[in-house]
Design a protein around this motif. Structure first.
Motif, PDB file in Angstrom:
ATOM      1  N   LYS A  77       0.830  -1.193   0.000  1.00 48.96           N
ATOM      2  CA  LYS A  77       0.000   0.000   0.000  1.00 48.96           C
ATOM      3  C   LYS A  77       0.874   1.257   0.000  1.00 48.96           C
TER       4      LYS A  77
ATOM      5  N   GLN B 102      -0.306  -1.975   7.547  1.00 52.95           N
ATOM      6  CA  GLN B 102      -0.631  -1.036   6.469  1.00 52.95           C
ATOM      7  C   GLN B 102      -0.606   0.393   6.995  1.00 52.95           C
TER       8      GLN B 102
ATOM      9  N   HIS C  82      -6.123   1.241  -8.945  1.00 51.18           N
ATOM     10  CA  HIS C  82      -4.877   1.571  -8.244  1.00 51.18           C
ATOM     11  C   HIS C  82      -3.896   2.246  -9.224  1.00 51.18           C
TER      12      HIS C  82
ATOM     13  N   GLU D 166       0.455  -4.344  -5.423  1.00 50.96           N
ATOM     14  CA  GLU D 166      -0.686  -3.841  -4.658  1.00 50.96           C
ATOM     15  C   GLU D 166      -1.992  -4.133  -5.408  1.00 50.96           C
TER      16      GLU D 166
END
Lengths: 351, 748
Positions: free
Chosen positions: A2, A42, B69, B127
């Motif tokens: 992330k 995260q 994303h 991700e």
């Protein structure tokens, strides 16, 4: 992984000011970065503490106590001659952990903040109350071996994997922390929390508080001549403990004046039992005594059938560590620190 | 200036020398380019999402979240996967498995690819794959050997091993004066080469360029050509350096096929590299086994029967049965022998060949069972093995092409100090009070050969270029094959340029079965010989040559000269022969392989004997292997340094097998819970002390022209059993599964 903000404060004040809910402090990164890659941690913001200059000192006070800066590396602390002389089992525990490369990166404060190695905590898709409160615990009915034998709760069976914290617990270290409201000291025994109904609360740190230093008292150095850490595991090096124990004795004329015993890898924090330690006082070292003490230290231990052997092994580990401590701290650290095979490799061992 | 030859140069002087790795400097300085080091312009990164359950179907993927994303360019799922020209269930080559390439939403094992995400950066793609947050419909999983029904199968082809049988097995059982009936289990193990699987794929029209570690370049090209409907020659595969293969890089994996597909779809180069965790998925593994061994001996401790039944896991969708029982084929002289296999289908990825497939796991059980039989017969384990030594191949009576196993036993035992070992367990303690035990095991590995081609080009300056698409996985092929090549022309190593690791070169065959040095080396040797033949024909037919009129067969090559063997004053430089004939180069070709008739005449194996000392803490039961001595007879040793390294590596792997390696499944999801190096242990330096390798001299005129048997795998074999036996000798506990751990030895 992330996306996250990354900041590098230069001072403690800057660091504290840059904290926000959801931020993580970054020391050596040997645990946090792995967990970020796994999606288990995260953080919105990572606050790198490596540029703060005054966190890296090891300072002996006039009275013989020592203050260890939060960002001192495990390797530097273990190899600090004065430190290893006064607190040999702490150095031994440090050198039995991880590998040389990791010890160079890892920091003492980071070690206190190390997360459990429970396979179900480390897998984002598994149910884990510690990671996601209320999610359940997939570890409880699993074959997981890194499982708490003591102090577990229906919500969580995780163990604390640290070697370093085990002798710190035995020696009653103090954790100096700082937050926006100032500085305070937390006894190590109160630093790591048992899971209870809230396994997500792992330490006594308040939001935004930061470990500044560790303190070991001059009294703790009185155990230096009889202090050992023992770590049992299937691989000779570079593996977490199956069971571990830190044992420290003060002896006078062959009689134990005071004894300390902390067990590792059996609970969510290093495990000390005052009643067990009390059995040592006024006694001469003896295998039967140590077996009784080990029994008392593991009182109340529970394990599923497939792990009952671990209770037995933890007792044996405790008894052996006490015997090793009674035999006296070796003049120099063994080639294989904390190992049952400690002396076998001569002076040089790659651990 | 004198033209006198250096007297120390002999024909064949490169072979037998401990030359250091020719690629060593490039590797330690980081100059060597491994597949994933290639970053062509416009590169996209591909990351696949692995299933986190072992059985069921994917009911939902949050494709929108992944696509949203930043940096993610494409998400490929079974719903939108571009078509492949070849059926992924087909088997286009000799080494093919049914491949998981997003053909549907079924999950057949944990770690199976369920989507592929492409991104401008590795981080974005990673991700993106995480954001897919798959949801599943979950079926009950079967991941342990007892979770499904064991059954027999018709042997045949890759992955379905035949057994062996000779003599009257039932009679062998019936006449036995003493017998044992024991069952051993070995854990599932995953190849974990230091370099994980990777690929960089680039399309140019219908031509495909791949950078990919491969143990079988031409076979891989053929496999990819099949999937993408192009001729194999349109696929170029570069694999100059490989960070370990161990069998897992012989067979293209699903994610690699998907990366090529993504490159074709996007018309951009695509890179994919497995994470360490992903190595516990679609790249094969050594399947878990349960082996029943029934052995019997007569009154004189002669084996009347070896009855070895192997049960091995395979996947629900393809067959690879660890051929464990075959380890008993050729080793001991039993009156009757039966080796048989059954399989059990589990929700795991398809197993595959992993260093010493069958031999490692089979020997682990057989060598422990042999010790149990020796104990029952009241004999020393080594004496018992010598007592049942096979002088000819059991069952067929064929002679061995060579077999210096007796010498291995003798030299290994002498170096180890086996003599005086107490017969009973729990007799030895060291000065620190540690329980001490000694055990041994016999090692055997067959000597297969594949087929290989090579080309030698003699240049006008007398140096030579040798080319073959051979493979260096780290074992030292760049060096060893160049030594063989140089010897074939009587040149020094620095007079030879050696090219390998590229599919455009002559087919170097497969680096597997411990056969690569023999096979590719044989091709190189033959190619050099072909050049010499042509040179000799030119010179001996040319009145201007000092060699005029000499028979070709009486010529030798040395240091760039062709000489008459019986009169070395008659000689001529390669360069001069070429120049006078007006040639700028001379090309020779060679083939490596074994003629079927040669294969039939002799039984061919490498052999060895491994001796182990273990120490066990009497209270804590922690184990340490303190000494390992392995003596191996493996034909001609081309490079003693690299051979020792190979054998040591094998023996360390044996330690790993005996004490450490095991994939552990979560019983509910089927996921492997220790799928990284923190949880899946292999030995570290502190686990290896006192490791010693002896190579026993062996001349083998039959195995192949060079007398090479191969050393890649045999080091594991024998070692596992030796350690298991040593643990018994130290503790009196016979643990019948591997790995052996503290918990096993604590049990009362």
């Amino acid at each position: 992984m992330k996306q996250f903000d990354y900041v590098q404060p230069k001072t403690m004040d800057e660091a504290l000011a840059s904290w926000e809910p959801g931020a993580s402090w970054l020391g050596g990164g040997t645990n946090l970065v792995d967990l970020m890659k796994l999606g288990v941690a995260q953080p919105q913001r990572v606050i790198d503490l490596t540029r703060i200059s005054d966190l890296g000192e090891i300072t002996f006070q006039q009275n013989g106590s020592v203050r260890i800066g939060a960002m001192v590396s495990n390797a530097d602390l273990a190899r600090h001659a004065g430190f290893a002389q006064h607190f040999p089992m702490v150095a031994e525990a440090l050198l039995s952990g991880a590998s040389g490369q990791l010890r160079n990166m890892a920091t003492v404060a980071g070690n206190l903040m190390q997360r459990t190695r429970c396979a179900y905590f480390q897998e984002e898709t598994a149910a884990c109350n510690r990671r996601t409160p209320g999610a359940g615990c997939d570890a409880r009915d699993s074959d997981e071996e890194a499982r708490a034998l003591l102090g577990a709760s229906p919500a969580c069976v995780a163990t604390n994997p640290s070697d370093f914290c085990v002798p710190l617990a035995a020696l009653e270290a103090q954790v100096e922390v700082r937050g926006v409201n100032g500085t305070r000291q937390i006894p190590i025994a109160e630093f790591h929390l048992l899971p209870g109904d809230h396994p997500e609360r792992e330490t006594a740190l308040e939001q935004g508080e930061l470990i500044v230093a560790l303190h070991l008292s001059a009294e703790a150095a009185r155990f230096a001549r009889h202090a050992r850490y023992l770590k049992v595991r299937d691989r000779t090096s570079f593996a977490f403990a199956t069971t571990a124990a830190a044992a420290a004795l003060q002896m006078e004329d062959g009689i134990i004046v005071e004894g300390r015993l902390a067990l590792g890898a059996v609970a969510a924090r290093p495990w000390r039992v005052a009643e067990a330690e009390a059995l040592l006082v006024g006694q001469a070292p003896d295998a039967a005594l140590f077996a009784r003490v080990a029994e008392a230290a593991m009182a109340g231990a529970e394990a599923p059938v497939h792990l009952e052997w671990k209770i037995d092994l933890a007792r044996r580990t405790a008894a052996r560590a006490l015997a090793m401590a009674a035999a006296g701290t070796p003049a120099r650290l063994p080639a294989l620190p904390a190992s049952p095979f400690g002396q076998q490799n001569g002076d040089l061992a790659h651990v | 200036m004198s033209d006198t030859l250096s007297p120390e140069i002999r024909f064949g002087s490169n072979s037998g020398q401990p030359a250091t790795r020719r690629d060593g400097l490039a590797k330690v300085t980081g100059v060597a380019t491994f597949a994933a080091d290639n970053t062509p312009e416009g590169l996209l990164h591909a990351v696949y999402a692995p299933a986190k359950i072992a059985r069921g179907r994917v009911s939902h993927l949050d494709v929108a979240a992944a696509e949203a994303h930043p940096g993610v360019t494409h998400v490929i799922t079974p719903q939108n996967r571009p078509e492949l020209q070849g059926d992924p269930s087909g088997k286009p080559t000799m080494f093919s498995f049914r491949t998981e390439v997003l053909q549907d939403d079924t999950v057949r094992y944990a770690g199976q690819p369920i989507a592929l995400v492409l991104g401008e950066t590795l981080e974005a793609a990673t991700e993106g794959a995480r954001l897919l947050a798959p949801q599943y419909e979950v079926d009950p999983v079967r991941v342990a050997l007892d979770d499904n029904t064991a059954r027999g199968f018709d042997p045949g082809g890759f992955g379905l091993p035949g057994g062996a049988s000779h003599g009257d097995v039932e009679a062998g059982h019936a006449v036995a004066a003493r017998s044992i009936d024991v069952s051993y289990e070995t854990a599932a193990q995953y190849h974990n080469a230091m370099e994980t699987h990777a690929i960089v794929a680039q399309w140019d029209g219908d031509r495909l360029m791949l950078d990919m570690p491969s143990q079988a370049l031409k076979v891989s090209c053929a496999g990819f050509a099949y999937f993408f409907g192009i001729p194999p020659e349109n696929v170029t595969l570069r694999s100059p350096y490989i960070g370990g293969g161990f069998g897992s890089k012989a067979i293209p994996t699903g994610p690699q096929v998907l990366a090529i597909l993504a490159a074709r779809m996007t018309q951009r180069p695509v890179k994919l590299m497995f994470t360490r965790q992903q190595m516990f998925g679609p790249a094969g593994h050594r399947g878990a086994t349960r082996q029943r061994l029934r052995l019997g001996v007569d009154e004189n401790a002669a084996l009347t029967v070896i009855d070895h039944e192997g049960l091995a896991e395979t996947s629900t969708f393809d067959d690879f049965v660890e051929p464990a029982a075959n380890a008993s084929h050729d080793l001991y002289a039993a009156g009757a022998l039966r080796a048989s296999h059954r399989l059990v289908r589990l929700d795991v990825g398809t197993p595959g060949p992993m260093r010493a497939p069958g031999e490692a796991s089979g020997s682990a059980a057989l060598e422990c069972a042999m010790d149990e039989m020796a104990e029952a017969a009241g004999m020393d384990p080594l004496e018992f093995r010598l007592h049942n030594y096979a002088e000819t191949q059991p069952g067929t009576g064929r002679p061995y092409s060579s077999k210096a196993l007796r010498e291995c036993y003798a030299e290994g035992a002498a170096r180890f100090g086996w003599e005086g070992r107490p017969l009973e367990p729990r007799q030895m303690r060291d000065a620190d009070g540690l329980m001490t035990g000694w055990g041994m095991g016999t090692a055997l590995f067959p000597c297969p050969m594949f087929a290989a081609e090579a080309r030698a080009t003699l240049r006008p300056d007398g140096t030579a270029l040798f080319e073959t698409s051979a493979v260096d996985m780290g074992q030292g092929a760049w060096t060893v094959l160049a030594q063989i090549a140089a010897d074939s022309l009587g040149l020094t190593l620095d007079q030879v340029e050696f090219r390998a690791g590229h599919s455009a070169l002559p087919d170097g065959g497969v680096a597997g079965g411990s056969a690569h040095t023999a096979t590719a080396g044989g091709a190189l040797h033959a190619a050099g010989g072909d050049v010499l033949r042509q040179l000799g024909e030119l010179a001996t037919a040319d009145p201007q040559s000092p060699l005029y009129g000499a028979g070709n067969s009486s010529l030798v090559a040395r240091h760039g000269w062709l000489l008459l063997e019986e009169d070395e004053s008659r000689r001529e430089r390669f360069a001069d022969i070429l120049a006078r004939a007006g040639k700028t180069e001379m090309i020779g070709t060679g083939h490596g392989g074994r003629a079927p008739e040669a294969a039939g005449r002799h039984a061919m194996n490498s052999h060895g004997a491994v001796f182990a000392e273990v120490k066990v803490d009497p209270d804590l039961r922690q184990v340490r292997v303190t000494r390992l001595v392995g003596a191996f007879a493996a034909g001609r040793i081309i490079n003693p340094r690299l051979t020792e390294s190979q054998l040591m590596g094998g023996m360390i792997w044996g330690t790993s097998f005996a004490l450490h390696e095991a994939a552990r499944h979560d019983r509910r999801s089927g996921r492997i819970v220790n799928a990284d190096f923190a949880g899946y242990h292999v030995p570290v330096n502190a686990d290896v002390s006192g490791l010693e390798v002896i190579t026993v001299h062996e001349d083998d005129p039959y195995v192949n022209a060079l007398g090479i048997k191969g050393v890649g795998e045999i080091g594991i074999v024998g070692t596992v059993g030796a350690i298991g036996n040593a643990i018994w000798h130290a503790t009196g506990k016979r643990v019948r599964h591997f790995p052996i751990r503290i918990a096993d030895l604590l049990a009362p």
